[in-house]
Motif scaffolding. Structure first.
Motif, PDB file in Angstrom:
ATOM      1  N   GLN A  35      82.880 -20.307  35.698  1.00 26.04           N
ATOM      2  CA  GLN A  35      82.330 -21.721  35.899  1.00 26.04           C
ATOM      3  C   GLN A  35      81.126 -22.285  34.974  1.00 26.04           C
ATOM      4  OE1 GLN A  35      80.448 -19.599  39.596  1.00 26.04           O
ATOM      5  NE2 GLN A  35      80.924 -21.655  40.528  1.00 26.04           N
ATOM      6  N   LEU A  36      81.065 -21.776  33.818  1.00 26.21           N
ATOM      7  CA  LEU A  36      80.268 -21.996  32.874  1.00 26.21           C
ATOM      8  C   LEU A  36      80.254 -23.494  32.411  1.00 26.21           C
ATOM      9  CD1 LEU A  36      79.650 -18.726  30.773  1.00 26.21           C
ATOM     10  CD2 LEU A  36      78.057 -20.030  32.477  1.00 26.21           C
ATOM     11  N   ASP A  37      81.561 -24.074  32.467  1.00 20.30           N
ATOM     12  CA  ASP A  37      81.601 -25.327  31.899  1.00 20.30           C
ATOM     13  C   ASP A  37      80.863 -26.386  32.823  1.00 20.30           C
ATOM     14  OD1 ASP A  37      83.296 -24.838  34.105  1.00 20.30           O
ATOM     15  OD2 ASP A  37      84.962 -26.076  33.338  1.00 20.30           O
ATOM     16  N   GLU A  38      80.813 -26.106  34.151  1.00 23.96           N
ATOM     17  CA  GLU A  38      79.986 -26.849  35.035  1.00 23.96           C
ATOM     18  C   GLU A  38      78.666 -26.934  34.364  1.00 23.96           C
ATOM     19  OE1 GLU A  38      81.004 -27.084  39.242  1.00 23.96           O
ATOM     20  OE2 GLU A  38      82.035 -25.360  38.776  1.00 23.96           O
ATOM     21  N   ILE A  39      78.112 -25.877  33.815  1.00 29.30           N
ATOM     22  CA  ILE A  39      76.653 -25.806  33.518  1.00 29.30           C
ATOM     23  C   ILE A  39      76.561 -26.515  32.133  1.00 29.30           C
ATOM     24  CG2 ILE A  39      74.850 -24.130  32.474  1.00 29.30           C
ATOM     25  CD1 ILE A  39      75.559 -23.995  35.625  1.00 29.30           C
ATOM     26  N   ALA A  40      77.505 -26.385  31.269  1.00 27.44           N
ATOM     27  CA  ALA A  40      77.652 -27.154  29.928  1.00 27.44           C
ATOM     28  C   ALA A  40      77.391 -28.679  30.390  1.00 27.44           C
ATOM     29  CB  ALA A  40      78.872 -27.044  29.297  1.00 27.44           C
ATOM     30  N   ARG A  41      78.248 -29.243  31.374  1.00 25.92           N
ATOM     31  CA  ARG A  41      78.329 -30.660  31.803  1.00 25.92           C
ATOM     32  C   ARG A  41      76.983 -31.125  32.448  1.00 25.92           C
ATOM     33  NH1 ARG A  41      83.743 -29.376  33.335  1.00 25.92           N
ATOM     34  NH2 ARG A  41      83.323 -29.001  35.668  1.00 25.92           N
ATOM     35  N   LEU A  42      76.207 -29.936  33.256  1.00 23.74           N
ATOM     36  CA  LEU A  42      74.994 -30.255  33.617  1.00 23.74           C
ATOM     37  C   LEU A  42      73.966 -30.493  32.579  1.00 23.74           C
ATOM     38  CD1 LEU A  42      73.681 -30.700  36.416  1.00 23.74           C
ATOM     39  CD2 LEU A  42      72.953 -28.323  36.524  1.00 23.74           C
ATOM     40  N   ALA A  43      74.086 -29.706  31.567  1.00 20.52           N
ATOM     41  CA  ALA A  43      73.070 -29.740  30.581  1.00 20.52           C
ATOM     42  C   ALA A  43      73.265 -30.779  29.531  1.00 20.52           C
ATOM     43  CB  ALA A  43      73.179 -28.492  29.472  1.00 20.52           C
ATOM     44  N   ASP A  44      74.443 -31.418  29.526  1.00 25.16           N
ATOM     45  CA  ASP A  44      74.845 -32.547  28.701  1.00 25.16           C
ATOM     46  C   ASP A  44      74.460 -34.008  29.529  1.00 25.16           C
ATOM     47  OD1 ASP A  44      75.980 -31.286  26.834  1.00 25.16           O
ATOM     48  OD2 ASP A  44      77.929 -31.479  27.447  1.00 25.16           O
ATOM     49  N   ALA A  45      74.349 -33.801  30.880  1.00 23.76           N
ATOM     50  CA  ALA A  45      73.897 -35.003  31.970  1.00 23.76           C
ATOM     51  C   ALA A  45      72.360 -35.019  31.810  1.00 23.76           C
ATOM     52  CB  ALA A  45      74.568 -34.759  33.093  1.00 23.76           C
ATOM     53  N   PHE A  46      71.732 -33.891  31.630  1.00 26.21           N
ATOM     54  CA  PHE A  46      70.076 -33.919  31.625  1.00 26.21           C
ATOM     55  C   PHE A  46      69.717 -33.171  30.379  1.00 26.21           C
ATOM     56  CE2 PHE A  46      71.690 -34.258  35.830  1.00 26.21           C
ATOM     57  CZ  PHE A  46      70.921 -35.261  36.513  1.00 26.21           C
ATOM     58  N   PRO A  47      69.715 -33.777  29.123  1.00 25.91           N
ATOM     59  CA  PRO A  47      69.207 -33.202  27.986  1.00 25.91           C
ATOM     60  C   PRO A  47      67.927 -32.741  28.182  1.00 25.91           C
ATOM     61  CG  PRO A  47      69.809 -35.702  27.657  1.00 25.91           C
ATOM     62  CD  PRO A  47      70.251 -35.343  28.944  1.00 25.91           C
ATOM     63  N   ASP A  48      66.899 -33.396  28.929  1.00 20.08           N
ATOM     64  CA  ASP A  48      65.636 -33.188  29.100  1.00 20.08           C
ATOM     65  C   ASP A  48      65.461 -31.931  30.000  1.00 20.08           C
ATOM     66  OD1 ASP A  48      65.021 -35.025  27.037  1.00 20.08           O
ATOM     67  OD2 ASP A  48      64.609 -36.530  28.466  1.00 20.08           O
ATOM     68  N   GLY A  49      66.380 -31.596  30.683  1.00 24.04           N
ATOM     69  CA  GLY A  49      66.288 -30.515  31.633  1.00 24.04           C
ATOM     70  C   GLY A  49      66.287 -29.142  30.923  1.00 24.04           C
ATOM     71  N   SER A  50      65.595 -28.236  31.630  1.00 22.30           N
ATOM     72  CA  SER A  50      65.422 -26.910  31.261  1.00 22.30           C
ATOM     73  C   SER A  50      66.567 -25.838  32.045  1.00 22.30           C
ATOM     74  CB  SER A  50      64.104 -26.306  31.077  1.00 22.30           C
ATOM     75  OG  SER A  50      63.926 -24.947  30.805  1.00 22.30           O
ATOM     76  N   ILE A  51      67.548 -25.447  31.598  1.00 20.09           N
ATOM     77  CA  ILE A  51      68.377 -24.619  32.397  1.00 20.09           C
ATOM     78  C   ILE A  51      68.308 -23.365  31.788  1.00 20.09           C
ATOM     79  CG2 ILE A  51      70.833 -24.329  32.768  1.00 20.09           C
ATOM     80  CD1 ILE A  51      71.235 -27.323  32.730  1.00 20.09           C
ATOM     81  N   VAL A  52      68.132 -22.157  32.900  1.00 17.55           N
ATOM     82  CA  VAL A  52      67.986 -20.846  32.212  1.00 17.55           C
ATOM     83  C   VAL A  52      69.194 -20.246  32.877  1.00 17.55           C
ATOM     84  CG1 VAL A  52      66.640 -18.716  32.558  1.00 17.55           C
ATOM     85  CG2 VAL A  52      65.532 -21.032  32.614  1.00 17.55           C
ATOM     86  N   LEU A  53      70.060 -19.774  32.218  1.00 19.20           N
ATOM     87  CA  LEU A  53      71.317 -19.155  32.384  1.00 19.20           C
ATOM     88  C   LEU A  53      71.092 -17.692  32.889  1.00 19.20           C
ATOM     89  CD1 LEU A  53      74.504 -19.379  32.887  1.00 19.20           C
ATOM     90  CD2 LEU A  53      74.668 -18.362  30.373  1.00 19.20           C
ATOM     91  N   ASN A  54      71.290 -17.527  34.390  1.00 18.85           N
ATOM     92  CA  ASN A  54      71.051 -16.023  34.810  1.00 18.85           C
ATOM     93  C   ASN A  54      72.214 -15.089  34.447  1.00 18.85           C
ATOM     94  OD1 ASN A  54      69.717 -16.722  38.057  1.00 18.85           O
ATOM     95  ND2 ASN A  54      69.008 -17.332  35.860  1.00 18.85           N
TER      96      ASN A  54
END
Length: 341
Positions: A187-206
């Motif tokens: 599912q990591l491609d979904e995290i990539a798309r989320l990060a691209d859509a919100f470049p100012d968002g802080s995502i911490v991959l568990n």
């Protein structure tokens, strides 16, 4: 022989010598809960903290424990935030030692509520202004039902594709909070798309992206690792994603340690975990990786002392500056903690 305890290695290896005993650690993910299968509360984590490794602070991560049993569904996670904040206040008193347990709090939020999530976040910030740092919503999915026998609260399918999910995520980003992402490797491609859509968002991959390799043979696990490593490299290109290194004691990886009744030592853990730890550090660099115990769930496969010994052993050739980033500095920066070494 199979150990029937749900977390068979939970108390194993406490007699191991402590490697690099002076290294300051912020445990970037642990849990506290009281469930029929297992009770792991403040005093239990405190016992582990006192086992020898120099844990100076910890980040509490939600498991939907102590959520409110009534009231608006949107706001029920506030119960767990209030609980963790109380533990944080107890620890901050100094009465239980120098470790600041629950110095940061990652609460639960159902982002499918869309912009209504803002109300939950504002109330959480009001209740725990010094500790509330972000939210997690578990979104693991798999075609097989096998992994979900180890999951207390099975998530619905398609959460990140829900029409209101990104509106909810936007509320998290607007408040400068983090989003802890819990997915499987496919599912990591979904995290990539989320990060691209919100470049100012802080995502911490568990949990290093959590490879789902249960019930696979050696070749199958190797194929999964290859896919995971490629996905981690792709995610590493996005500067708004950091990575937690841990969760390797969960059954999903296919190591099989959870089936062992005899204690598993740190050298055996390190040998199995090393490729995954190195793949994460290669992809993100030490400044964007943080070590975690993921306790007590990782107690299925590793005692608290062997777990940290294994992580230290894997990176034993890293520089002092790199170790400081991996074990403390990244977590302190991402979760905005002010912790004395």
């Amino acid at each position: 022989m199979t150990n029937l305890h749900p977390y068979p290695q939970l108390h194993a290896g406490r007699d191991e010598p402590i490697l690099d005993a002076e290294l300051a650690i912020i445990d970037s993910a642990h849990h506290l809960f009281d469930r029929p299968a297992l009770r792991y509360m403040f005093e239990d984590y405190l016992t582990d903290v006192r086992a020898g490794h120099r844990i100076v602070a910890s980040i509490f991560v939600e498991t939907l424990a102590f959520s409110r049993s009534d009231g608006p569904e949107l706001l029920r996670p506030l119960g767990e935030v209030e609980f963790a904040n109380g533990i944080g206040a107890m620890s901050a008193s100094g009465a239980y030692g120098d470790c600041r347990i629950c110095a940061g709090i990652i609460g639960n939020a159902d982002l499918r509520f869309g912009d209504q999530v803002g109300e939950l976040l504002d109330q959480a910030l009001a209740r725990a202004p010094e500790r509330f740092r972000g939210v997690r919503q578990i979104t693991i999915e798999d075609e097989s039902d096998a992994p979900f026998r180890y999951v207390t609260n099975r998530p619905a399918r398609g959460i990140m594709k829900h029409p209101k999910f990104r509106a909810g995520f936007r509320e998290v980003v607007a408040r400068g909070l983090t989003f802890d992402a819990a997915v499987f490797h496919h599912q990591l491609d979904e995290i990539a798309r989320l990060a691209d859509a919100f470049p100012d968002g802080s995502i911490v991959l568990n949990h290093v992206g959590q490879a789902m390799a249960m019930d696979l043979d050696a070749q199958g696990r190797a194929d999964v690792f290859k896919k995971l490593r490629a996905s981690l490299r792709e995610l590493g290109r996005r500067p708004n994603i950091t990575c937690k290194i841990g969760g390797l004691g969960l059954p999903f990886w296919g190591f099989g340690f959870e089936k062992r009744a005899d204690p598993v030592g740190y050298l055996e853990l390190a040998a199995a975990w090393k490729p995954y730890v190195e793949a994460a550090i290669e992809a993100f660099g030490p400044e964007r990786c943080m070590m975690e115990s993921n306790y007590p769930p990782d107690g299925r496969a590793a005692g608290f002392v062997p777990l940290w010994n294994a992580l230290k052993h894997i990176v034993r050739d890293a520089s002092a500056d790199e170790k400081a980033a991996l074990f403390r500095r990244t977590a302190a920066r991402v979760y905005r903690l002010s912790v004395q070494d």
